[in-house]
Write a protein that holds these residues in place. Structure first.
Motif, PDB file in Angstrom:
ATOM      1  N   TRP A  86       2.110  -6.093  -7.837  1.00 56.10           N
ATOM      2  CA  TRP A  86       0.824  -5.891  -7.168  1.00 56.10           C
ATOM      3  C   TRP A  86       0.136  -7.195  -6.793  1.00 56.10           C
ATOM      4  O   TRP A  86      -0.665  -7.245  -5.845  1.00 56.10           O
ATOM      5  CB  TRP A  86      -0.107  -5.044  -8.029  1.00 56.10           C
ATOM      6  CG  TRP A  86      -0.626  -5.742  -9.280  1.00 56.10           C
ATOM      7  CD1 TRP A  86      -0.121  -5.640 -10.538  1.00 56.10           C
ATOM      8  CD2 TRP A  86      -1.748  -6.621  -9.369  1.00 56.10           C
ATOM      9  NE1 TRP A  86      -0.835  -6.404 -11.414  1.00 56.10           N
ATOM     10  CE2 TRP A  86      -1.851  -7.020 -10.727  1.00 56.10           C
ATOM     11  CE3 TRP A  86      -2.670  -7.124  -8.459  1.00 56.10           C
ATOM     12  CZ2 TRP A  86      -2.846  -7.891 -11.189  1.00 56.10           C
ATOM     13  CZ3 TRP A  86      -3.660  -7.999  -8.906  1.00 56.10           C
ATOM     14  CH2 TRP A  86      -3.756  -8.374 -10.248  1.00 56.10           C
ATOM     15  N   ASP A 131       0.804  -1.219   0.000  1.00 54.60           N
ATOM     16  CA  ASP A 131       0.000   0.000   0.000  1.00 54.60           C
ATOM     17  C   ASP A 131       0.836   1.268   0.000  1.00 54.60           C
ATOM     18  O   ASP A 131       0.348   2.333  -0.379  1.00 54.60           O
ATOM     19  CB  ASP A 131      -0.963  -0.002   1.194  1.00 54.60           C
ATOM     20  CG  ASP A 131      -0.244  -0.026   2.534  1.00 54.60           C
ATOM     21  OD1 ASP A 131       0.887  -0.527   2.605  1.00 54.60           O
ATOM     22  OD2 ASP A 131      -0.831   0.451   3.527  1.00 54.60           O
ATOM     23  N   TYR A 168     -11.225   6.636  -2.030  1.00 56.83           N
ATOM     24  CA  TYR A 168     -10.189   6.665  -3.059  1.00 56.83           C
ATOM     25  C   TYR A 168     -10.782   6.653  -4.470  1.00 56.83           C
ATOM     26  O   TYR A 168     -10.048   6.606  -5.444  1.00 56.83           O
ATOM     27  CB  TYR A 168      -9.238   5.485  -2.895  1.00 56.83           C
ATOM     28  CG  TYR A 168      -8.162   5.700  -1.847  1.00 56.83           C
ATOM     29  CD1 TYR A 168      -7.192   6.682  -2.009  1.00 56.83           C
ATOM     30  CD2 TYR A 168      -8.104   4.909  -0.703  1.00 56.83           C
ATOM     31  CE1 TYR A 168      -6.199   6.872  -1.072  1.00 56.83           C
ATOM     32  CE2 TYR A 168      -7.113   5.092   0.253  1.00 56.83           C
ATOM     33  CZ  TYR A 168      -6.161   6.078   0.059  1.00 56.83           C
ATOM     34  OH  TYR A 168      -5.173   6.272   1.001  1.00 56.83           O
ATOM     35  N   GLN A 177      -0.469   8.958  -4.604  1.00 57.17           N
ATOM     36  CA  GLN A 177      -1.648   9.750  -4.269  1.00 57.17           C
ATOM     37  C   GLN A 177      -1.250  11.092  -3.647  1.00 57.17           C
ATOM     38  O   GLN A 177      -1.832  12.132  -3.948  1.00 57.17           O
ATOM     39  CB  GLN A 177      -2.544   8.979  -3.304  1.00 57.17           C
ATOM     40  CG  GLN A 177      -3.723   9.746  -2.745  1.00 57.17           C
ATOM     41  CD  GLN A 177      -4.820   9.992  -3.765  1.00 57.17           C
ATOM     42  OE1 GLN A 177      -4.957   9.216  -4.707  1.00 57.17           O
ATOM     43  NE2 GLN A 177      -5.592  11.050  -3.588  1.00 57.17           N
ATOM     44  N   LEU A 185      -4.697   0.137  -2.952  1.00 56.29           N
ATOM     45  CA  LEU A 185      -3.674   1.185  -3.063  1.00 56.29           C
ATOM     46  C   LEU A 185      -2.756   0.947  -4.255  1.00 56.29           C
ATOM     47  O   LEU A 185      -2.194   1.906  -4.813  1.00 56.29           O
ATOM     48  CB  LEU A 185      -2.895   1.295  -1.770  1.00 56.29           C
ATOM     49  CG  LEU A 185      -3.449   2.305  -0.751  1.00 56.29           C
ATOM     50  CD1 LEU A 185      -3.351   3.735  -1.271  1.00 56.29           C
ATOM     51  CD2 LEU A 185      -4.892   2.014  -0.367  1.00 56.29           C
ATOM     52  N   CYS A 186      -2.585  -0.306  -4.676  1.00 54.29           N
ATOM     53  CA  CYS A 186      -1.859  -0.553  -5.925  1.00 54.29           C
ATOM     54  C   CYS A 186      -2.649   0.026  -7.096  1.00 54.29           C
ATOM     55  O   CYS A 186      -2.075   0.634  -8.013  1.00 54.29           O
ATOM     56  CB  CYS A 186      -1.623  -2.050  -6.112  1.00 54.29           C
ATOM     57  SG  CYS A 186      -0.351  -2.734  -5.025  1.00 54.29           S
ATOM     58  N   TRP A 187      -3.962  -0.157  -7.068  1.00 51.78           N
ATOM     59  CA  TRP A 187      -4.805   0.454  -8.110  1.00 51.78           C
ATOM     60  C   TRP A 187      -4.662   1.970  -8.068  1.00 51.78           C
ATOM     61  O   TRP A 187      -4.590   2.629  -9.119  1.00 51.78           O
ATOM     62  CB  TRP A 187      -6.264   0.043  -7.895  1.00 51.78           C
ATOM     63  CG  TRP A 187      -7.198   0.660  -8.887  1.00 51.78           C
ATOM     64  CD1 TRP A 187      -7.543   0.167 -10.115  1.00 51.78           C
ATOM     65  CD2 TRP A 187      -7.893   1.909  -8.747  1.00 51.78           C
ATOM     66  NE1 TRP A 187      -8.412   1.028 -10.758  1.00 51.78           N
ATOM     67  CE2 TRP A 187      -8.644   2.112  -9.921  1.00 51.78           C
ATOM     68  CE3 TRP A 187      -7.965   2.864  -7.742  1.00 51.78           C
ATOM     69  CZ2 TRP A 187      -9.443   3.230 -10.123  1.00 51.78           C
ATOM     70  CZ3 TRP A 187      -8.752   3.999  -7.929  1.00 51.78           C
ATOM     71  CH2 TRP A 187      -9.487   4.168  -9.110  1.00 51.78           C
ATOM     72  N   VAL A 188      -4.644   2.558  -6.866  1.00 53.71           N
ATOM     73  CA  VAL A 188      -4.475   4.008  -6.729  1.00 53.71           C
ATOM     74  C   VAL A 188      -3.157   4.452  -7.351  1.00 53.71           C
ATOM     75  O   VAL A 188      -3.092   5.469  -8.060  1.00 53.71           O
ATOM     76  CB  VAL A 188      -4.551   4.421  -5.249  1.00 53.71           C
ATOM     77  CG1 VAL A 188      -4.088   5.862  -5.060  1.00 53.71           C
ATOM     78  CG2 VAL A 188      -5.968   4.252  -4.703  1.00 53.71           C
ATOM     79  N   ALA A 189      -2.080   3.715  -7.095  1.00 53.22           N
ATOM     80  CA  ALA A 189      -0.785   4.073  -7.669  1.00 53.22           C
ATOM     81  C   ALA A 189      -0.864   4.122  -9.194  1.00 53.22           C
ATOM     82  O   ALA A 189      -0.363   5.071  -9.831  1.00 53.22           O
ATOM     83  CB  ALA A 189       0.283   3.081  -7.220  1.00 53.22           C
ATOM     84  N   ARG A 240      -3.778  -1.611 -14.520  1.00 56.15           N
ATOM     85  CA  ARG A 240      -4.856  -1.027 -13.719  1.00 56.15           C
ATOM     86  C   ARG A 240      -6.147  -1.823 -13.890  1.00 56.15           C
ATOM     87  O   ARG A 240      -6.860  -2.102 -12.911  1.00 56.15           O
ATOM     88  CB  ARG A 240      -5.085   0.433 -14.114  1.00 56.15           C
ATOM     89  CG  ARG A 240      -6.131   1.125 -13.237  1.00 56.15           C
ATOM     90  CD  ARG A 240      -6.390   2.554 -13.668  1.00 56.15           C
ATOM     91  NE  ARG A 240      -7.008   2.634 -14.986  1.00 56.15           N
ATOM     92  CZ  ARG A 240      -7.430   3.759 -15.560  1.00 56.15           C
ATOM     93  NH1 ARG A 240      -7.273   4.923 -14.923  1.00 56.15           N
ATOM     94  NH2 ARG A 240      -7.973   3.759 -16.761  1.00 56.15           N
ATOM     95  N   GLY A 249       0.948   3.290  -3.363  1.00 51.80           N
ATOM     96  CA  GLY A 249      -0.229   4.072  -3.698  1.00 51.80           C
ATOM     97  C   GLY A 249      -0.321   5.352  -2.896  1.00 51.80           C
ATOM     98  O   GLY A 249      -0.737   6.399  -3.418  1.00 51.80           O
TER      99      GLY A 249
END
Length: 634
Positions: free
Chosen positions: A400, A360, A490, A367, A423-427, A451, A363
């Motif tokens: 991820w 996490d 998020y 972010q 949080l990987c998706w957020v990154a 993604r 991300g």
């Protein structure tokens, strides 16, 4: 002496030094020369051996304390049968005179004043260097007592009759007595290091300068939006002041808390050292500092984690020392000679979370970069900074789908934690946004593909039809975790999505008390269910409810959360829902960050008449809650 409850402590400090002062006038926790240094007073961790500096009436008394308006200057009022007196405690900050001399701030000042009648005070000075592993040698000086040991010096000084009564009563403790009539005052203070204590004539000026510093930093009391309730305003100001106490003035880093080893549960061995900076705090810290108008501190914090991000992503650790030490250097050790708070040990220094893989963190870094650029138009991303961000996103592409220790830092288990995948998706998502919005070079096709893969994994493996909720990790159908509340925050899914609403309902049913306290997880196969409310998760619930347009319930829960603060407006990490006992390290930065962010959500909702969307919280659409006035507050 018994251990006072955490709600009876106040926090004073300056830059990166803090001290805990009990309602009984005892300084029971203080480390010099820095917050993460070994303690000189640690009675909070061992009532017999830890060391303290106490000032209290000789007669029976009632006491209460408060902060001077918009400051971190603490007043404790003692009332006896014969009179009333006030002790004012602070650590100096000076707008002029000696701002560049760090030693000036390595001091604690105590001002005793009799308000009416007559009050006699006892003073007890019992320092214990190096977490009470070194008993000091004491010697009398002209105006006090000098303690030395382990290469350290701590000098107690006093003026007037108190200085004359100070005596060394045991090999490691000095005491004194002073009797004050109405209108009489007395100063005493301790100074760490080789510097000589200031003369008593300087104390009043230093107190005035310190009060002025805090009030100028907070700004005008009239700067809050009209829709913000006065009580919320005051709690945000206190949270701002707590965060400022914790911010390291040299590096901009922020520790999770001012203490170590206050247990999550009395009798549990879950006692950790929180005097370090966790990377995952970055997003919420940046948001809170900008929301309260503290752009300089936000920029300094941004620069701190930007420097960290420039390293090899595989070398980035979840936690760092306040001076930039990598988590791999924060060796965790137990201090077996200390009993621990209320007899609960072990007392730990250092933290073993440093070497863990916690996916996490990537991300939160990306972010935080993304939010900083939205909040602060003066911030641009340089070539080196973008190269670092691009390396992080590439690292996420390659890693991820691995197991990790997760946000709650499980030490023996590795899982595909939903929060880590989120949080990987957020990154990836914010990395794509940064590249496209700023015309920066990036392998967008690869990032878009990964993604989509992360989204598919979360939606297919992270949502349980059986639980009708997003769950703690991919290998469970039952375990529920409060981090699922972050899905709409998020913007992974819109708040109106049926799965988001079902998850919020599941959290309300299985993780939430009637008072709105949220535990971190239940029905986990990793660790038994938690019984204590976790303040940050409770504030997340408020935020998720606001985004869901359940504003009335969000407001109800938020108001109840305010009742769990100490009389001084401070929060620890956790609370016992049945007794109201505060638990965990104190005060906790994350709890105060959560409060500020929840006030942001609620205030915005009131401005929108209770009908909000995520776009209402975009930095371009939200003014800071506290705008600095044209002239400093006084």
């Amino acid at each position: 002496m018994e251990y006072p409850p955490l709600r009876e402590y106040g926090l004073i400090g300056n830059d990166d030094r803090c001290a805990l002062v009990s309602r009984h006038g005892s300084i029971d926790w203080c480390c010099f020369p820095h917050l993460e240094s070994p303690s000189v007073f640690a009675r909070i961790l061992d009532a017999q051996r830890g060391g303290h500096f106490a000032v209290s009436p000789t007669a029976d008394y009632e006491s209460n304390h408060r902060y001077l308006d918009r400051t971190n200057v603490l007043e404790t009022t003692f009332e006896t049968a014969d009179g009333q007196a006030t002790v004012t405690d602070f650590m100096p900050l000076c707008n002029g005179g000696e701002p560049d001399d760090d030693r000036f701030q390595q001091a604690i000042y105590r001002y005793l004043e009799c308000d009416r009648g007559r009050v006699e005070f006892d003073v007890e000075f019992a320092p214990r260097f190096d977490y009470a592993r070194t008993e000091p040698a004491l010697e009398r000086t002209d105006d006090g007592v000098l303690a030395t040991g382990n290469g350290e010096r701590l000098q107690l000084a006093a003026d007037g009759p108190l200085a004359r009564t100070l005596e060394i009563t045991t090999s490691t403790t000095a005491t004194g007595t002073v009797s004050l009539e109405a209108g009489e005052q007395c100063w005493c203070w301790v100074q760490y290091g080789g510097r000589e204590p200031a003369s008593s004539a300087d104390q009043e000026r230093v107190l005035d300068e310190t009060k002025r510093y805090w009030r100028e930093w907070v700004g005008s009391r009239d700067s809050a939006p009209d829709s913000m309730l006065e009580r919320w305003h005051e709690m945000v100001i206190r949270s701002e002041l707590v965060l400022k106490l914790l911010i390291h003035h040299e590096t901009g880093s922020i520790p999770a808390a001012a203490t170590t080893s206050i247990p999550e549960t009395i009798g549990s061995d879950r006692t950790w050292d929180y005097r370090y900076n966790w990377i995952r705090d970055a997003k919420f810290t940046i948001q809170s500092l900008h929301d309260t108008g503290h752009t300089q501190e936000a920029r300094e914090y941004f620069e701190w984690f930007s420097d960290i991000a420039r390293t090899d992503p595989a070398s980035i650790t979840p936690v760092y020392g306040l001076h930039g030490e990598s988590g791999d250097e924060l060796e965790e050790r137990s201090l077996e000679h200390l009993a621990g708070y209320r007899g609960t040990g072990p007392v730990r220094i250092g933290n073993a979370a440093g070497p863990q893989q916690q996916l996490d963190i990537y991300g939160t870094i990306v972010q935080a970069v993304y939010e900083t650029m939205q909040f602060d138009s003066a911030t641009t991303i340089t070539g080196d900074e973008w190269g670092a961000v691009r390396d992080i996103v590439d690292h996420v592409c390659n890693h991820w789908d691995e197991r990790d220790a997760g946000i709650w830092e499980f030490r023996e288990e590795r899982r595909h934690f939903l929060h880590s995948k989120l949080l990987c998706w957020v990154a990836l998502d914010r990395g794509i946004a940064l590249a496209t919005e700023n015309d920066l070079e990036a392998p967008l096709d690869a990032w878009l593909e990964e993604r989509d893969a992360v989204r598919e994994a979360i939606e297919e493996r992270g949502f349980s039809e059986k639980a009708n909720s997003f769950v703690q990790h991919f290998e469970t159908d039952e375990a529920l975790d409060a981090t699922a509340l972050l899905i709409p925050i998020y913007e992974f899914l819109p708040p109106a999505d049926d799965r988001v609403q079902a998850t919020i309902d599941a959290v309300l049913e299985r993780l939430t008390t009637d008072d709105g306290l949220v535990v971190r997880f239940v029905d986990s196969d990793i660790r038994r269910d938690e019984q204590k409310g976790f303040f940050l998760c409770s504030f997340w619930l408020v935020d998720a409810l606001v985004l869901s347009n359940r504003v009335a319930r969000a407001r109800e829960y938020f108001e109840r959360l305010l009742e769990y603060a100490t009389p001084l407006g401070l929060y620890s990490e956790k609370v016992d829902p049945e007794t109201g006992q505060l638990l965990g390290n104190f005060p906790q930065a994350f709890s105060h960050l959560g409060l500020i962010n929840s006030v942001t959500y609620l205030t915005r909702a009131l401005e929108c008449d209770g009908e909000v969307t995520p776009a209402d919280f975009d930095p371009e659409n939200v003014e800071t809650l506290f705008r600095r006035g044209d002239s400093p507050g006084t």
